[in-house]
Design an enzyme around this catalytic site. Structure first.
Site, PDB file in Angstrom:
ATOM      1  CB  CYS A   7       2.243   5.595  -4.281  1.00  0.00           C
ATOM      2  SG  CYS A   7       1.296   5.385  -2.651  1.00  0.00           S
TER       3      CYS A   7
ATOM      4  CB  CYS B 212       4.098   0.415  -0.200  1.00  0.00           C
ATOM      5  SG  CYS B 212       5.285   0.706  -0.289  1.00  0.00           S
TER       6      CYS B 212
ATOM      7  CE  LYS C 126      14.051   5.540  -6.612  1.00  0.00           C
ATOM      8  NZ  LYS C 126      12.849   4.704  -5.400  1.00  0.00           N
TER       9      LYS C 126
ATOM     10  CB  CYS D  34       5.704   5.882  -6.077  1.00  0.00           C
ATOM     11  SG  CYS D  34       7.112   5.181  -4.944  1.00  0.00           S
TER      12      CYS D  34
ATOM     13  NE  ARG E  27       7.814  -1.286 -10.454  1.00  0.00           N
ATOM     14  CZ  ARG E  27       8.221  -0.582  -9.479  1.00  0.00           C
ATOM     15  NH1 ARG E  27       9.269   0.099  -9.452  1.00  0.00           N
ATOM     16  NH2 ARG E  27       7.815  -0.063  -8.234  1.00  0.00           N
TER      17      ARG E  27
ATOM     18  NE  ARG F 164      14.538   1.269 -10.331  1.00  0.00           N
ATOM     19  CZ  ARG F 164      13.780   1.312  -8.965  1.00  0.00           C
ATOM     20  NH1 ARG F 164      12.740   1.758  -8.640  1.00  0.00           N
ATOM     21  NH2 ARG F 164      14.865   1.369  -8.038  1.00  0.00           N
TER      22      ARG F 164
ATOM     23  CB  CYS G 247       6.547   6.842   2.403  1.00  0.00           C
ATOM     24  SG  CYS G 247       6.977   6.249   1.226  1.00  0.00           S
TER      25      CYS G 247
ATOM     26  CE  LYS H 271      12.729   5.919  -9.943  1.00  0.00           C
ATOM     27  NZ  LYS H 271      11.343   6.140  -9.252  1.00  0.00           N
TER      28      LYS H 271
HETATM   29  S1  SF4 Z   1       5.482   5.960  -2.463  1.00  0.00           S
HETATM   30 FE1  SF4 Z   1       6.360   5.383  -0.061  1.00  0.00          FE
HETATM   31  S2  SF4 Z   1       3.982   4.134   0.171  1.00  0.00           S
HETATM   32 FE2  SF4 Z   1       3.577   5.034  -1.687  1.00  0.00          FE
HETATM   33  S3  SF4 Z   1       4.362   2.826  -2.879  1.00  0.00           S
HETATM   34 FE3  SF4 Z   1       6.362   4.636  -2.985  1.00  0.00          FE
HETATM   35  S4  SF4 Z   1       7.292   3.816  -1.202  1.00  0.00           S
HETATM   36 FE4  SF4 Z   1       5.093   2.446  -1.306  1.00  0.00          FE
END
Ligand code: SF4
Ligand SMILES: Cc1cc2nc3c(=O)[nH]c(=O)nc-3n(C[C@H](O)[C@H](O)[C@H](O)COP(=O)(O)O)c2cc1C
Length: 1432
Positions: free
Chosen positions: A1291, A1297, A1067, A1340, A909, A978, A1336, A1069
């Site tokens: 995401c 991931c 982290k 993100c 990244r 970040r 998940c 941000k």
């Molecule tokens: S929200 Fe969870 S599944 Fe989606 S990219 Fe982020 S860590 Fe991975």
């Protein structure tokens, strides 16, 4: 009991065993046999089924039975294969359903000399099947058993053969072949009706039905049915015909033939002379019976017999309708399904065809073009090849004519010199097989048209269509009739003609054990390469779009035959694109479907074969080895060399394992206690860590303990274990974790396991709230419970009763564990022995401290070529360098089953302050994505670029490449500040420039000062460097620090003035937004800065602190939070305010629990005011009162806009931020073209948005036309999507991931499509609803702020949340737990409808849901878990 014919036949076939092949019309259209043979090899009717069977027979044992169930039409098409010797020397029994009642197919087998028998009823179907297997055994040959779907005696009661009975006759060896029929009571011919003194008789080859029999009986005519067609025992027929009979009509049922010669007549007369003494007929007449409706049988039979009885009967008359479909209802239905599935397959295959069209929009000819109205002859490749040859002949005629006319100067056009010149040019090109520009041919033709005199011109013009030289393609696939038996391909190859063939293989890799069609198609490539002179490519559009493109272009250029084998795997024609993609990846990764291109016209040996994937099948390896190409390839590509030696490596690994096992066994000798095996299955690591703890403690207590994953435990050896404990967590919906799945499948299906001497116990890790609904309670700790009961069933003795750990308990799973483990120590008699002191687990804090300012052993790990991975500690440390280790989860299971390590690859990244890149920087990312990544670029939810799929040895070149363009990845991830994200702000250049500078200042100000980044990635030389690369980063003023700091005593050290050696607890941000826009989601980050602008001048910022998204399912101590307003800060002090907030978090953040370490928890724990005070204590000023601002939206502004300086900006819709090329949307190429254009000294830059879209910015009016044309050419200009789609974000999730529990980026577009039709219906197409999805709860894509959110719980299951604020100001709340697509749609559609009808003017969906009481508002993060609906 009554049974159907297929049922009775399948019963016998299953009793005899052996290999079974079922042919069926399409993958999704089963035959009447499919369901009776769950383990059969499925073959597609149109795909040369008997050729595939022949291939199978070559590897099967000679003694084995082979059963084929198929249809009459398939037999007909496969006749050429049936003459192969192998079928006359093997016990192959074909049960053939005469679905179209065309009994001429039976007769068509006459010259092949196989026994052919015909049954009419279900009872007969059983008996005749038995006969077929006996004949096959006795004669060791193939046997054909025909039957038509019966309307005759279907209710006849009979018993199926007992399982204990043998199908094969006891004394078969000693029974004469003629007597086998008698033993089984099968007559050669059977008299069907009873008539007295009949003068006429009919020998009938066709389906019996009541109406036919009645009609014949009424005519006082004897009806004899043929039971055994081959051998045709005429003597036996004649001997049953009564002496009164004078005439014989040989009647064959056929819907297709008329007035044609009857093979039945031939069979009859072949030996009639020999037996004529038995019976002398006055007349023998052959006739055909077509379709007759039940009420017409009397008249039809009467006409038929009138002809037979007449003095001069006409031979071969047809009665009833012929050349018409004579089908049953079910056949018709199947036929319709077949057509539907062909259309479905066809639409999937469009992926390739569209690309072919794109390359060749003007002169592409598909020689066997499919016509859905007329699926048949024209789509047959051989037909296509025929028309190609015809065209060639015609073109040759034209060439000769033109040549002669030029020689003799026969033209009289208005410009003969020019005409001759053009024609000469044409002749040269056509002979070289080079594509000819249409303009040339058009010019020639228009000049020829001016010549009205010469006859040669007239002749030439008659052939004018052959002036055009098209690119000719033949297609073989499931929808195109696939009839490329070896002869078809061979003809093409040996012709040497300039013709291209695209062969699409749809066989999924994991089905390979069941089918063999696929193998055959793939081997065409090897065959062609071995033959020579053929361009060959093996491609897969769902694996590499670019490679397919290259292959098509190269094939067209190649002057000779080309064959492209294209992979498009699907199980049924209804499969989704995602599942095709997953299947493709598995096949390519394992080398089952290698990607390569072979161009024999390239003389340089090292270049003629290009391998585009990294794994090879054995056959291909052999081919390459023979030509020594493999060594050349391996030398060119080190990753390949690693893969090629993988098999050797695994041997070495096995040896090493053996040595390790032996020394371990020796070590155990030294221990005195009883043995213990500790085995685990774990996805996330909890169960594994627990198992390791048990093992350590067991060793400490003197037990001979060993530990291994469940899948490494051999089921055969299980009964030899003395004491064994199983520790398993629960994944998916009550499923075993990946590394225990195989073991569980094995143990669950085991039939002879005896564990009477094994002492065992099971401990499960689960979460009683993971599936909170009542009906889902059984998923709690399901694997552990299932395993425990199986072990009990097999007689295992419990060491201690099953223990269950629950994430919901006060101490998580440890509560249950502590109780269980003490029982185990008691049972093993070691409870009184002092256990060992548990070593403290290594925490992230330990790793940071021990890392020497983020070095760890990263540099050493990069050198280790024996694995694609890096060490666990380095995996944490590389995050600070912008790198995440991941593995491709689509192929994880497959690789495991192959004994390979996961397909490790890294996500890299960029730190991209302000989210903007110059065209040159964009071009660098594009280049690196192709050369070092997976060919795509991801725009992230924090407005930066991310590459996926970078394998270990590409990491350094990738990072150096980025740095060469003055981009870096330092602090893009990790426990540091970040990337600083800012509003994209396309219509205000001045303000954007100011916030961009401030964003960069903050980023640089808070950048880690370690020189580790420079040292590991940038120092020294690297073979991937390009000229000028090093100078770029060496002379860069900002970015990663190059030299250590000089401290007292002249020592050079790393020094982190802000972070110290342990950096931050988690982290951090920061974002900047400019009202009324909120495209950065200002409330969602640790610090959100809201710019206060006066007269285009940013004067300062309102500062929000403590926003954050991450949480854990079912853990109420974790929650998302929106930032709290701290107040206003003038612009020149804002970076200092950010720094001090970060420092308070550094010192007060929770470093003991990473789930509680973000700033949001520190602020909530201390209280906003206390925290703020601590910040102010470090500042030399106080936060002022927040200034007024108004935010209206957090979505992007799509399309064109002009800023106040006159520059143009276009916001393109890049769905979920994935820049890639697809057939529909070649956006990546488009963006590259735009960057190339802008890079030529023009004004322009790329800007990224937090919603994962892309702006082409700062375009001058002069360049607008070109940019617009490129945008439209590459499908980037379209922003006319539904507002729901435009306001959506997902995401990455699967496949890269590691934390993903469900699909996201690949699935949200599909789900939105399913909602869009309803939105259209309710008039909501243009109403924005912010909808977000993540795989998940880490969040993100900031789902917790969306009006509608779906957060992955397990594969295919999501929590649904409602009630978020439209512009990101309010958190949403869980509305339903763990629901799947059907339920999601069932909930959302009516809700949207209600909103369309009941909303107030301008009321947003999230607000509406709260007002009407669908969901309660979440006023603060702390209250996120309150007021969740009871029935959620
Ligand atoms: S929200 Fe969870 S599944 Fe989606 S990219 Fe982020 S860590 Fe991975
Ligand atoms: C995707 C996913 C699905 C889960 N499904 C269940 C389940 O069906 N039943 C259950 O009791 N626990 C379930 N859990 C909880 C886990 O089993 C539990 O958190 C366990 O500690 C994880 O251990 P591991 O890290 O070894 O995989 C699930 C957890 C995850 C992440």
């Amino acid at each position: 009991m009554t049974f159907s014919q297929p049922e009775a036949i399948a019963h016998i076939a299953n009793l005899v065993g052996g290999t079974v092949y079922v042919t069926q019309p399409a993958k999704s259209v089963e035959s009447s046999f499919t369901s009776y043979f769950p383990n059969a090899n499925i073959l597609i009717d149109a795909n040369d089924a008997y050729f595939a069977i022949q291939t199978g027979l070559e590897t099967n044992s000679i003694d084995e039975f082979t059963t084929v169930t198929t249809s009459g039409s398939t037999i007909f098409k496969n006749l050429p294969f049936l003459s192969s010797n192998i079928f006359s020397n093997r016990k192959v029994v074909s049960h053939v359903e005469l679905d179209s009642f065309d009994f001429s197919i039976v007769a068509s087998l006459r010259d092949l000399n196989y026994p052919v028998i015909i049954s009419q009823t279900p009872k007969e179907a059983q008996t005749y099947s038995v006969l077929a297997y006996n004949l096959a055994t006795k004669l060791n040959t193939s046997v054909f058993h025909f039957f038509a779907p019966s309307s005759f005696k279907t209710d006849e009661k009979f018993k199926l053969l007992e399982l204990t009975n043998s199908v094969i006759l006891k004394d078969l060896e000693n029974i004469e072949i003629e007597n086998v029929y008698g033993e089984l009571n099968v007559p050669f011919f059977e008299i069907i009706n009873s008539v007295n003194n009949a003068k006429d008789s009919i020998l009938y080859l066709g389906q019996l039905n009541k109406e036919l029999i009645d009609a014949i009986t009424k005519e006082n005519t004897l009806l004899i049915s043929i039971k055994v067609y081959q051998p045709f025992e005429l003597s036996s027929l004649l001997s049953i015909i009564p002496s009164s009979v004078e005439t014989l009509t040989l009647l064959e049922q056929s819907t297709s033939s008329s007035n044609s010669f009857s093979p039945l007549l031939l069979d009859f007369f072949q030996s009639y002379s020999k037996y004529q003494s038995l019976k002398n007929f006055t007349k023998v007449v052959a006739a055909n019976l077509g379709f007759v409706s039940n009420d017409k049988f009397d008249s039809t039979i009467s006409n038929l017999l009138t002809n037979s009885r007449s003095n001069n009967p006409i031979q071969h008359l047809s009665f009833g309708k012929v050349n018409t479909e004579l089908t049953t209802k079910s056949y018709k239905q199947k036929y319709d399904e077949h057509i539907k599935s062909i259309n479905n397959a066809h639409s999937k295959e469009q992926a390739y065809l569209k690309l072919l069209n794109q390359i060749n929009p003007e002169n592409l000819t598909i020689l066997n073009e499919i016509d859905s109205e007329n699926i048949g002859l024209e789509s047959n490749p051989e037909f296509g090849y025929g028309s190609f040859l015809f065209n060639q002949e015609k073109q040759q005629e034209l060439i000769n004519l033109v040549y002669n006319s030029i020689q003799e100067n026969l033209f009289q056009s208005i410009d003969n010199a020019n005409l001759i010149d053009l024609l000469t040019k044409w002749l040269v090109l056509v002979r070289e097989g080079i594509k000819i520009d249409k303009s040339l041919t058009n010019e020639i033709i228009s000049l020829l048209n001016t010549d009205e005199q010469s006859s040669s011109t007239r002749d030439i013009l008659k052939l004018s269509q052959y002036f055009y030289v098209d690119s000719n393609w033949l297609i073989g696939s499931d929808s195109w009739a696939y009839d490329l038996g070896s002869s078809g391909v061979h003809n093409l190859i040996s012709s040497g003609k300039n013709i291209n063939m695209l062969i699409i293989d749809s066989e999924p890799y994991n089905e390979k054990s069941k089918t063999i069609n696929g193998l055959r198609k793939k081997d065409i490539g090897l065959y062609a390469m071995n033959y020579g002179g053929v361009y060959v490519a093996s491609v897969a559009i769902y694996s590499s779009y670019t490679q397919v493109l290259q292959a098509f272009i190269e094939a067209e250029k190649f002057n000779g035959p080309s064959i492209i084998l294209a992979y498009l795997p699907y199980k049924t024609e209804l499969d989704s694109a995602l599942s095709i993609l997953q299947e493709t990846k598995r096949a390519v990764d394992t080398g089952y479907w290698p990607l390569y291109r072979y161009d024999p016209s390239i003389e340089d040996e090292t270049q003629s074969f290009k391998l585009d994937s990294s794994n090879l099948r054995k056959q291909l390896q052999d081919f390459l080895d023979r030509d020594n190409k493999l060594t050349l390839l391996a030398a060119k590509d080190p990753s390949l060399s690693r893969n090629l030696i993988a098999s050797a490596n695994s041997e070495i690994r096995n040896k090493q394992k053996k040595i390790a096992d032996e020394s371990f066994a020796q070590l155990l000798q030294g221990l005195s206690g009883p043995p213990l095996t500790v085995t685990f299955a774990s996805d996330g690591g909890n169960a594994e860590a627990l198992a390791k703890k048990v093992n350590r403690q067991a060793l400490g207590r003197g037990l001979k303990s060993i530990i291994l994953a469940m899948d490494d435990l051999s089921i055969e050896d299980l009964s030899t274990e003395t004491n064994i404990v199983f520790i398993t967590s629960t994944s998916g919906q009550g499923e075993f974790p990946t590394n225990g799945k195989q073991f569980w499948d094995g143990i669950k299906n085991s039939t002879d396991l005896d564990l009477a001497s094994v002492k065992y116990s099971v401990f499960g890790l689960g979460d009683s709230q993971y599936w909170p609904r009542k009906e889902d309670k059984h998923y709690y700790n399901k694997p552990a419970k299932d395993l425990d009961s199986k072990l009990k069933l097999y007689g295992g003795i419990e060491l201690a009763e099953i223990g269950l750990g629950d994430d919901q308990d006060a101490d998580g799973f440890n509560t249950g564990f502590n109780e269980w483990i003490s029982k185990i120590w008691i049972a093993l008699g070691v409870d009184n022995i002092e256990g060992i002191e548990e070593p403290k687990p290594i925490t992230n804090e330990d790793m940071k401290i021990g890392s020497n300012f983020l070095r760890g052993t990263i540099a050493e790990g990069l050198q280790d070529q024996s694995t694609g991975a890096i060490s666990a500690v380095d995996q944490q440390l590389t995050k600070f360098h912008g790198i995440y280790m991941q593995d491709d989860r689509d192929i994880r299971d497959e690789r495991k089953s192959q004994g390979l390590e996961p397909a490790y690859a890294f996500m890299v990244r960029l730190r991209l302050p302000g989210g903007k890149a110059t065209p040159a920087q964009y071009l660098k990312m594009d280049e690196l994505s192709d050369e070092r990544g997976n060919g795509t670029i991801k725009l992230t939810t924090r407005a930066t670029f991310q590459l996926h799929g970078v394998v270990k040895h590409d990491l350094k070149p990738a990072i150096r490449g980025m740095n060469s363009a003055l981009l870096d990845t330092l602090a893009a991830c990790g426990d540091v500040n970040r990337n600083v994200m800012i509003s994209a702000l396309p219509n205000n250049a001045k303000v954007h420039s100011q916030i961009s500078k401030i964003g960069t200042l903050i980023s640089e100000h808070l950048l880690p000062q370690t020189t580790a980044y420079h040292e590991i990635w940038l120092e020294g030389e690297d073979e991937g460097d390009k000229p000028g690369d090093r100078e770029a980063w060496e002379t860069r003023k900002v970015g990663p620090k190059k030299k250590k700091t000089l401290v007292s005593g002249n020592a050079l050290v790393d020094y982190e003035p802000l972070y110290g050696p342990t950096y931050l607890p988690r982290k951090f941000k920061i974002v900047i937004t400019v009202p009324p826009y909120n495209d950065v989601d200002v409330y969602a980050h640790d610090i959100g800065l809201i710019a206060i602008v006066e007269d285009n001048e940013v004067i300062g910022f309102n500062l929000l602190a403590g926003g954050g998204m991450g949480s854990t399912h079912n853990n109420k101590k974790t929650y998302p939070r929106t930032g709290s307003m701290f107040g206003y800060v003038p612009k020149d002090k804002v970076h200092i305010a950010c720094e001090k907030i970060m420092l308070v978090q550094r010192d007060f953040g929770d470093r003991t629990n990473r789930k509680h370490a973000r700033l949001k928890y520190t602020i909530d724990d201390l209280g906003v005011e206390v925290f703020k005070q601590k910040v102010e204590d470090l500042l030399d000023f106080k936060f002022e009162e927040a200034k007024e601002f108004e935010i209206k939206s957090n979505v992007d502004y799509f399309g064109w806009t002009k800023d106040e300086l006159g520059y143009n900006h276009f916001t393109a819709f890049i769905e979920n931020g994935r820049i890639e090329d697809t057939v529909e949307l070649p956006q990546k190429t488009g963006l590259k073209k735009i960057a190339q254009y802008l890079n030529g000294g023009r004004s322009g830059e790329f800007r990224l948005t937090g919603n994962q879209h892309l702006l082409i910015s700062n375009i001058e009016d002069n360049d607008l036309d070109e940019i617009k044309s490129l945008l439209s050419q590459y499908k980037l200009s379209n922003t006319d999507f539904s507002s729901l789609r435009l306001s959506s974000a997902a995401c990455v999730a699967f496949p890269t991931c590691g934390l993903a529990m469900a699909e996201s980026e690949r699935y949200l577009p599909e789900l939105i499509s399913k909602l869009e039709t309803s939105l259209e219906e309710y008039g909501l197409r243009h109403d924005s609803v912010v909808m977000r999805m993540t795989g998940c709860p880490n969040g993100c894509a900031r789902p917790w702020l969306a009006e509608v959110a779906l957060v992955g719980k397990a594969y295919g299951a999501y929590n649904l949340l409602l009630g978020g604020g439209h512009h990101g100001q309010r958190l949403n709340k869980i509305y339903r737990y763990s629901i799947k697509e059907d339920e999601i749609l069932d909930i959302l559609k009516p809700l949207f409808k209600r909103w369309s009808l009941e909303r107030y003017d301008g009321e947003h969906f999230g607000d509406f849901c709260i007002r009407v009481g669908v969901i309660k508002p979440t006023t603060e993060g702390k209250y996120f878990h309150d007021d969740i609906p009871e029935d959620a």
